[in-house]
Design a protein around this motif. Structure first.
Motif, PDB file in Angstrom:
ATOM      1  N   SER A 103      -8.913  10.429  14.815  1.00  0.00           N
ATOM      2  CA  SER A 103      -9.028   9.941  13.430  1.00  0.00           C
ATOM      3  C   SER A 103      -8.233   8.659  13.260  1.00  0.00           C
ATOM      4  N   ASN A 104      -8.586   7.903  12.213  1.00  0.00           N
ATOM      5  CA  ASN A 104      -7.804   6.729  11.838  1.00  0.00           C
ATOM      6  C   ASN A 104      -6.554   7.244  11.119  1.00  0.00           C
ATOM      7  N   LEU A 105      -5.429   7.302  11.850  1.00  0.00           N
ATOM      8  CA  LEU A 105      -4.248   7.981  11.323  1.00  0.00           C
ATOM      9  C   LEU A 105      -3.614   7.256  10.148  1.00  0.00           C
ATOM     10  N   SER A 106      -3.647   5.924  10.148  1.00  0.00           N
ATOM     11  CA  SER A 106      -3.001   5.243   9.026  1.00  0.00           C
ATOM     12  C   SER A 106      -3.811   5.468   7.748  1.00  0.00           C
ATOM     13  N   GLU A 107      -5.131   5.486   7.893  1.00  0.00           N
ATOM     14  CA  GLU A 107      -5.988   5.750   6.738  1.00  0.00           C
ATOM     15  C   GLU A 107      -5.827   7.201   6.263  1.00  0.00           C
ATOM     16  N   LEU A 108      -5.824   8.118   7.206  1.00  0.00           N
ATOM     17  CA  LEU A 108      -5.657   9.537   6.857  1.00  0.00           C
ATOM     18  C   LEU A 108      -4.300   9.775   6.188  1.00  0.00           C
TER      19      LEU A 108
END
Ligand SMILES: *[C@@H]1O[C@H](CO)[C@@H](O)[C@H](O)[C@H]1NC(C)=O
Ligand SMILES: *[C@@H]1O[C@H](CO)[C@@H](O)[C@H](O)[C@H]1NC(C)=O
Length: 313
Positions: free
Chosen positions: A233-238
């Motif tokens: 997953s896109n961790l900064s977005e999540l």
């Protein structure tokens, strides 16, 4: 009556009236009482000075405020010693996110107007930077991640680059003429297999050339997350979305994936409906992302806290 007269006069003045005449007319009008009360409440400056400011700027509250503030700094109308017992319920939440550490701080002042002042924002930033330094000086513990809180008096003797936080606080109070409180800070540090999601709401356009990783607002949250090894997953977005959820839904505990959602009043984060996708609980939303939430911290500016409650009692 005066207010009405002022409106009538203003309406009757032709728009291309020579500036000199316009000023002569408006200067004769007493400062509108309602505006005066409003300006005084907002800025905390004296009746006389607020009246003077309104008269000077023909009841333009914004210009009057700006001028008052400039004058206060110039002439030092208000000194820290005169502010005893004045309530500080406004202010800012500052978020500083650097590498694997994130810091949330709350600094209070009396009016939102001062919260927008660059000198106040510099103070908030310095409290955050000092807290970051403090967190780096703490010995690593056995726990998988570290979390700490600071409050009130603990800040006073912390160092800034060239003095102590309490000196910076005193200078800022004297300059801006409002009581201020360095209320609290929280910091979290995670190892490389975890990440920290963060979010600030009601963010102000920073007035100072702030650090790139510093944000100011009225609410802030940090969320400690642990992705599975094969998570893509896109961790900064999540992380930002989870922070948004914490700010918006104000959970009071983490809960677990087994918890059933109890509806509107649910306060366990993982069982709450996810703010950005209400058909799912946060726990359900996280499953396909292969990410676990381990902890979170939420600050709302001006909220009652346990430390303020116990100080009061
Ligand atoms: C500032 O406000 C705080 C709390 O609102 C109060 O406890 C403190 O006495 C005030 N400080 C000054 C210098 O007036
Ligand atoms: C992750 O999302 C952010 C927007 O929140 C975006 O700027 C960034 O490019 C994304 N990263 C990847 C690897 O897709």
């Amino acid at each position: 009556m005066m207010a009405l007269l002022s409106v009538v006069l203003r309406l009757k003045l032709p728009s291309r009236q020579p500036a000199g005449l316009f000023h002569t007319c408006t200067r004769l009008l007493a400062a509108d009482k309602e505006l005066l009360v409003k300006l005084r409440k907002k800025t905390g400056y004296s009746f006389i000075n607020c009246k003077k400011a309104l008269e000077k700027f023909s009841n333009d509250v914004k210009q009057a405020e700006t001028w008052l503030n400039e004058q206060a700094q110039k002439e030092g109308w208000s000194k820290a010693s005169k502010l005893q017992g004045r309530k500080t319920a406004e202010g800012l939440i500052g978020l500083l996110h650097e590498g694997n550490t994130a810091v949330l701080v709350e600094v209070n002042c009396e009016t939102d107007f001062v919260a927008r002042n660059v000198k106040f924002q510099q103070l908030v930033q310095q409290v955050a930077v000092s807290t970051l330094k403090h967190s780096q000086s703490i010995e690593k513990s056995q726990s998988p991640y570290m979390k700490g809180f600071l409050a009130g008096a603990e800040f006073l003797h912390m160092k800034t680059e060239d003095s102590l936080l309490k000196d910076l606080l005193a200078v800022t109070i004297a300059k801006l003429g409002e009581n201020m409180t360095m209320k609290r800070a929280a910091w979290v540090t995670v190892p490389s297999n975890m990440f920290i999601g963060s979010y600030v709401h009601g963010s102000l356009p920073a007035e100072l050339p702030s650090l790139a990783n510093m944000a100011f607002g009225k609410y802030g949250a940090v969320v400690i997350c642990e992705p599975d090894v094969n998570c893509n997953s896109n961790l900064s977005e999540l992380g930002r979305r989870l922070g948004q959820h914490v700010v918006g839904m104000s959970p009071s505990a983490l809960g677990s994936l087994e918890d059933e959602n109890t509806g509107e009043t649910e306060t366990r984060m993982l069982a709450q409906s996810f703010l950005l996708e209400p058909s799912l609980t946060v726990g359900q939303y996280l499953l396909p992302h292969q990410v676990q939430v381990l902890d979170f911290v939420r600050f709302a500016c001006g909220e009652e806290t346990q430390s303020t409650e116990s100080n009061n009692s």
